[in-house]
Design an enzyme around this catalytic site. Structure first.
Site, mmCIF file in Angstrom:
data_model
loop_
_atom_site.group_PDB
_atom_site.id
_atom_site.type_symbol
_atom_site.label_atom_id
_atom_site.label_comp_id
_atom_site.label_asym_id
_atom_site.label_seq_id
_atom_site.Cartn_x
_atom_site.Cartn_y
_atom_site.Cartn_z
ATOM 1 N N GLU D 105 14.128 2.184 -28.745
ATOM 2 C CA GLU D 105 14.515 2.725 -27.441
ATOM 3 C C GLU D 105 14.023 1.871 -26.270
ATOM 4 O O GLU D 105 13.966 2.353 -25.142
ATOM 5 C CB GLU D 105 13.973 4.156 -27.291
ATOM 6 C CG GLU D 105 14.603 5.141 -28.246
ATOM 7 C CD GLU D 105 14.355 6.561 -27.795
ATOM 8 O OE1 GLU D 105 15.320 7.227 -27.387
ATOM 9 O OE2 GLU D 105 13.179 6.991 -27.831
ATOM 10 N N HIS D 124 8.224 6.583 -21.392
ATOM 11 C CA HIS D 124 9.134 7.496 -22.083
ATOM 12 C C HIS D 124 8.277 8.418 -22.936
ATOM 13 O O HIS D 124 7.448 7.959 -23.717
ATOM 14 C CB HIS D 124 10.120 6.750 -22.972
ATOM 15 C CG HIS D 124 10.866 7.667 -23.896
ATOM 16 N ND1 HIS D 124 11.561 8.761 -23.437
ATOM 17 C CD2 HIS D 124 11.002 7.681 -25.248
ATOM 18 C CE1 HIS D 124 12.101 9.397 -24.469
ATOM 19 N NE2 HIS D 124 11.768 8.769 -25.580
#
Lengths: 260, 260, 260, 260
Positions: D105, D124
């Protein structure tokens, strides 16, 4: 082992200890010291697991004399040492450590031991999750087998019903008796605006009951938020059958104590 | 790696180990010891992360014999050592440590391994956040990708439907089979008034699933409090695609274990 | 000991210290250092128990000069050392450590000490459980004896009523005075969108009040979720009688501080 | 210091470093190493404070080249060491550690750095308290000054709107761009069924924002339970004025890291 049997067994031990022509103290001292050491551990566990904070106390009936109980002198449970453990008669007068300051609420213990020969250990706590229940008319109910004893019902003691406006504390034999009366033959009673009193037939068991009383209260609040009126509690007969010893909990909690 | 493939692979290894003319134990011992060591770590992680407390257990199918599984003897998970790990056949009879006391609920494990050849590891827990769901008719739903397996559906086992009034425990093969039947081909089943059973194709995976089952339950309660009926769960297809290995969680949790 | 009496006693000590022909500093230094050392402990306790995080502060009035107070220079409470403690006059101008950067919100302390001669210690915190109460019109009520002082009422200070749009901070004497005015003769005031100010007649007491203000807020939210409008709070007269010293809490919290 | 100014300053430093006839690396290496060391600390803080668990990541833009960013290779944040920090270009291709496995990601970071020249650091996380908000249409609102940036509004990214059924992960540049577009010029975006992305003009600031985003979500849920529709959030103008540096939080959190 059932409460009655345990009590009888301990009583027999005590009577033997008194009756037998033994050198004074020699046979009883080990049992006495062992229970004092366990009581110290119980204090530390209750603090370490958040059942008590700086306040609250735990006692155990003497294994050699059912008319005596052990309780630390006034102080934070986490800091209790063997030397702080005081022996009380059932009127809550100190037999040892007589110059030390006792918990003003020791009558919770003494009067319950008087009223309940089956009780061998007692906890008084301000356990947080039960306070909201003590402030409402919502009865505690058993959410799972670990809270089995809640199936007996958990009465709520309101000091105002017996003593009008007070400082909320059980500071007299009379208040202790009134609390013991509310407790009846149950394992626990909530105290409105204060906390709870929990009893059992052993020290390990009372620590487990106090811990899971608190946990069960949290679970019940969550279940009521989730299911509204449609929560399935343990059936009273299931609750009876699901009796726990909490021995593995004791081992676990003991292993988690901070090392000095 | 897909469940079937993993199982086939382990089965092949086991068959080879049995079939090959090797010195007895030499080739299989390392795998056996490795899985026992991992099982000890799994016990400690589950306790350290609050998935189990003094009670609950975790097992793993033998890597060298699919008709055997490993499970600690009765005791608190945090205190399990390699010597406590017992090998059981699928009828939950001990093959090693035969004089030790086993968990009375070991049939949860044995009967699930019988019914589910794909299952390589199982957890039984009283994980707190799921107890309220087990007491209501509100189904668990996947809140985020870490709870992906909840998308399969999480059935609720009510012991009363198969055995009337009990002590809530899965203490017989019959009860184990009934629980396995409720579990079906899912990853987890809640147990009314008790806890949950969680299964997976590996030990790391079952620890992760048990942990996130609990976390997801808390998140779902919060979401329902926030959004009422308007909560967007993972779509079942999203949930399938979002399968996790939880390997980083395992590394993290292992690093957090208290050092002796 | 009542506030007035304590204050009078300290004032007398201070006057004696000033009036008596003693060698400069010799008689006052021990009391001064002792209170500074206790203030360091108070900082650490508040951080360790989650009453403050990286932000928040605690002060104590000088035991030798009622027109002075001690407060750490700007920094995280957990990291405060004796050398960081600065002496301020009641206009919140530093008398020692004059080159250090002070908390911009020290006026909370100075202006309260001016307005309340009975106050000997003050805490400003963003204690999490009270923030929701500061954002609604639901008044805090005493759930149990440990939150007795909440029975006095806990007013909510809205900075917008006195200063329109701000950065929410009490950065001027005027804002400090407005907050002190809202506080009135109470133990605590919530600050809308910000946190709380808590005062007491001693350092131990203010730490206890700040801690239990936060705990009580959580319990009240739970009780309201459980009982709706039917929650029984402490009667105002019960609350008055239930005054605590929190001395055992202090001992407990001190024993829990991480050792360096 | 305002974002633009900070960025300009860093850019100037970078250009100077490139333009000046210096020995290669000598002048830039210290800044580079310093930011890598800080990034390691940021990873550990986020894990230790519960903002991330075994999953989640934090990156920082290179102080010497705005077209590069630093991010650990795939692994649990708590276990990140300096050697794991990888330099990426803004297409999220590794420039160093090219043989290591990167976070799938990482496009969250690269595409945000492309779209937002003011952003110097990004987190994140699957921060638990925000997941319920990401699953409902209830917008996050600033409860107190520590959550000031929430006053900008916190958009919710639904991956399904741009990519139909997925595994919920931001595994392509396209998905990273879509997330960056939803983020717009805000400090944070929630990700439905997944977590959040948080950005700031510095590493300390992004850690603080991620932490308080999570705390604020919990407070808002509580306030809504308490006050229903009558919750007073920070006024948008108050929120703007209440900008924080979180420097004391950083010091506090750093001091709480476990020592190896």
């Amino acid at each position: 082992m059932k409460p009655r049997r345990l009590f009888g067994c301990l009583l027999a031990t005590a009577l033997l200890a008194v009756a037998a022509p033994v050198s004074p103290q020699a046979p009883v001292a080990p049992a006495r010291q062992a229970v004092i050491d366990e009581l110290v551990v119980a204090n530390h566990i209750l603090a370490n697991e958040g059942v008590v904070d700086g306040y609250g106390h735990v006692s155990v009936r003497s294994p050699v004399n059912p008319n005596r109980y052990f309780l630390a002198r006034a102080g934070a449970p986490a800091l209790v040492a063997a030397a702080d453990i005081t022996e009380y008669d059932l009127d809550s007068k100190p037999v040892t450590n007589t110059s030390a300051t006792g918990y003003t609420e020791r009558f919770i213990h003494g009067e319950i031991y008087k009223a309940r020969p089956d009780v061998m250990a007692a906890v008084h706590c301000h356990c947080l999750e039960v306070i909201p229940f003590a402030a409402t008319s919502v009865p505690l109910r058993p959410m799972y087998h670990m809270g089995y004893f809640i199936g007996e019902g958990v009465p709520v003691f309101d000091i105002r019903r017996v003593a009008s406006i007070t400082d909320m504390l059980i500071e007299t034999p009379e208040l202790g008796r009134a609390l013991a009366q509310t407790l009846g033959n149950k394992s626990a009673a909530l105290m409105r605006g204060h906390g709870a009193a929990v009893v059992a037939t052993s020290l390990h068991l009372v620590v487990g009951k106090a811990y899971y009383l608190n946990v069960n209260a949290r679970l019940q609040l969550q279940a009521m938020q989730l299911g509204g009126g449609n929560v399935t509690y343990l059936d009273p007969e299931e609750a009876k059958k699901a009796a726990q010893t909490y021995e593995r909990s004791w081992d676990f909690w003991k292993s988690r104590l901070p090392r000095n």
